[in-house]
Design a protein around this motif. Structure first.
Motif, short mmCIF file in Angstrom:
data_model
loop_
_atom_site.label_atom_id
_atom_site.label_comp_id
_atom_site.label_asym_id
_atom_site.label_seq_id
_atom_site.Cartn_x
_atom_site.Cartn_y
_atom_site.Cartn_z
N GLN A 41 -58.67 32.52 -23.12
CA GLN A 41 -58.25 31.23 -22.58
C GLN A 41 -57.25 31.42 -21.44
O GLN A 41 -57.29 30.72 -20.43
CB GLN A 41 -57.62 30.36 -23.66
N LEU A 42 -56.33 32.39 -21.59
CA LEU A 42 -55.36 32.65 -20.54
C LEU A 42 -56.02 33.19 -19.28
O LEU A 42 -55.57 32.91 -18.16
CB LEU A 42 -54.30 33.64 -21.03
N GLU A 43 -57.10 33.96 -19.44
CA GLU A 43 -57.81 34.49 -18.28
C GLU A 43 -58.50 33.40 -17.48
O GLU A 43 -58.77 33.57 -16.29
CB GLU A 43 -58.84 35.54 -18.73
N GLU A 44 -58.78 32.25 -18.10
CA GLU A 44 -59.45 31.15 -17.41
C GLU A 44 -58.50 30.34 -16.53
O GLU A 44 -58.95 29.58 -15.68
CB GLU A 44 -60.10 30.20 -18.43
N VAL A 45 -57.19 30.50 -16.70
CA VAL A 45 -56.21 29.75 -15.92
C VAL A 45 -56.20 30.27 -14.48
O VAL A 45 -56.14 31.47 -14.24
CB VAL A 45 -54.80 29.89 -16.55
N ASP A 46 -56.27 29.33 -13.52
CA ASP A 46 -56.25 29.69 -12.11
C ASP A 46 -54.81 29.94 -11.67
O ASP A 46 -53.99 29.03 -11.65
CB ASP A 46 -56.87 28.56 -11.28
N THR A 47 -54.50 31.18 -11.34
CA THR A 47 -53.14 31.54 -10.94
C THR A 47 -53.07 31.95 -9.47
O THR A 47 -52.09 32.55 -9.04
CB THR A 47 -52.60 32.69 -11.81
N ASP A 48 -54.11 31.62 -8.69
CA ASP A 48 -54.09 31.97 -7.27
C ASP A 48 -52.98 31.20 -6.56
O ASP A 48 -52.81 29.99 -6.75
CB ASP A 48 -55.44 31.64 -6.62
N ILE A 50 -49.78 31.49 -6.97
CA ILE A 50 -48.57 31.32 -7.77
C ILE A 50 -47.80 32.63 -7.76
O ILE A 50 -48.34 33.68 -8.09
CB ILE A 50 -48.91 30.89 -9.22
N GLU A 51 -46.54 32.53 -7.36
CA GLU A 51 -45.70 33.72 -7.29
C GLU A 51 -45.33 34.19 -8.69
O GLU A 51 -45.07 33.37 -9.57
CB GLU A 51 -44.42 33.41 -6.51
N PRO A 52 -45.27 35.50 -8.92
CA PRO A 52 -44.81 36.01 -10.22
C PRO A 52 -43.37 35.62 -10.48
O PRO A 52 -42.57 35.52 -9.55
CB PRO A 52 -44.94 37.53 -10.07
N MET A 53 -43.05 35.37 -11.74
CA MET A 53 -41.70 34.97 -12.11
C MET A 53 -41.15 35.91 -13.17
O MET A 53 -41.90 36.43 -13.98
CB MET A 53 -41.70 33.55 -12.68
N ALA A 54 -39.84 36.08 -13.16
CA ALA A 54 -39.19 36.83 -14.22
C ALA A 54 -38.79 35.89 -15.34
O ALA A 54 -38.62 36.29 -16.47
CB ALA A 54 -37.96 37.56 -13.69
N SER A 55 -38.63 34.61 -15.01
CA SER A 55 -38.23 33.62 -16.00
C SER A 55 -38.80 32.27 -15.58
O SER A 55 -39.02 32.02 -14.40
CB SER A 55 -36.70 33.54 -16.08
N VAL A 56 -39.03 31.40 -16.54
CA VAL A 56 -39.53 30.07 -16.21
C VAL A 56 -38.41 29.17 -15.74
O VAL A 56 -38.65 28.11 -15.16
CB VAL A 56 -40.26 29.43 -17.41
N VAL A 57 -37.17 29.56 -15.96
CA VAL A 57 -36.01 28.80 -15.54
C VAL A 57 -35.39 29.50 -14.34
O VAL A 57 -35.08 30.69 -14.41
CB VAL A 57 -34.98 28.67 -16.68
N ASP A 58 -35.20 28.77 -13.26
CA ASP A 58 -34.60 29.36 -12.07
C ASP A 58 -33.09 29.43 -12.26
O ASP A 58 -32.40 28.42 -12.22
CB ASP A 58 -34.94 28.51 -10.84
#
Length: 96
Positions: A41-48, A50-58
């Motif tokens: 299911q995670l492989e189906e998510v379109d991540t084109d 989107i910058e990689p993040m170290a955390s979801v909170v900036d």
């Protein structure tokens, strides 16, 4: 998706040197198949785009000045020592 069966669970257990009872292998195979389903299911998510993040909170780290001090805690640290001499912990001699 490739299904994991009891034989595959037994092989994984043998390779990882983990003993898994034969009656628990079928349940573990089902759990591993569920995990693989989540991964698919995670492989189906379109991540084109989107910058990689170290955390979801900036967040930004708070900087402090780098000042060298002695800590000024010698008395409080040595207060817990069974024996102190000349501002250091005193320990019994271990080498004769």
């Amino acid at each position: 998706m490739s299904e994991i069966d009891k034989a595959t669970v037994a092989k994984i257990a043998r390779l990882s040197r983990i003993k898994i009872d034969e009656e628990k292998q079928a349940a573990l195979a089902g759990e591993l198949n569920n995990i693989l389903g989540w991964i698919e299911q995670l492989e189906e998510v379109d991540t084109d785009g989107i910058e990689p993040m170290a955390s979801v909170v900036d967040t930004k780290l708070k900087w402090r000045t780098d000042v060298i001090t002695d800590g000024d805690k010698q008395e409080s640290v040595l207060k817990n020592a069974p024996k102190a001499e000349y501002g250091f912990f005193a320990v019994p001699k271990v080498i004769e």
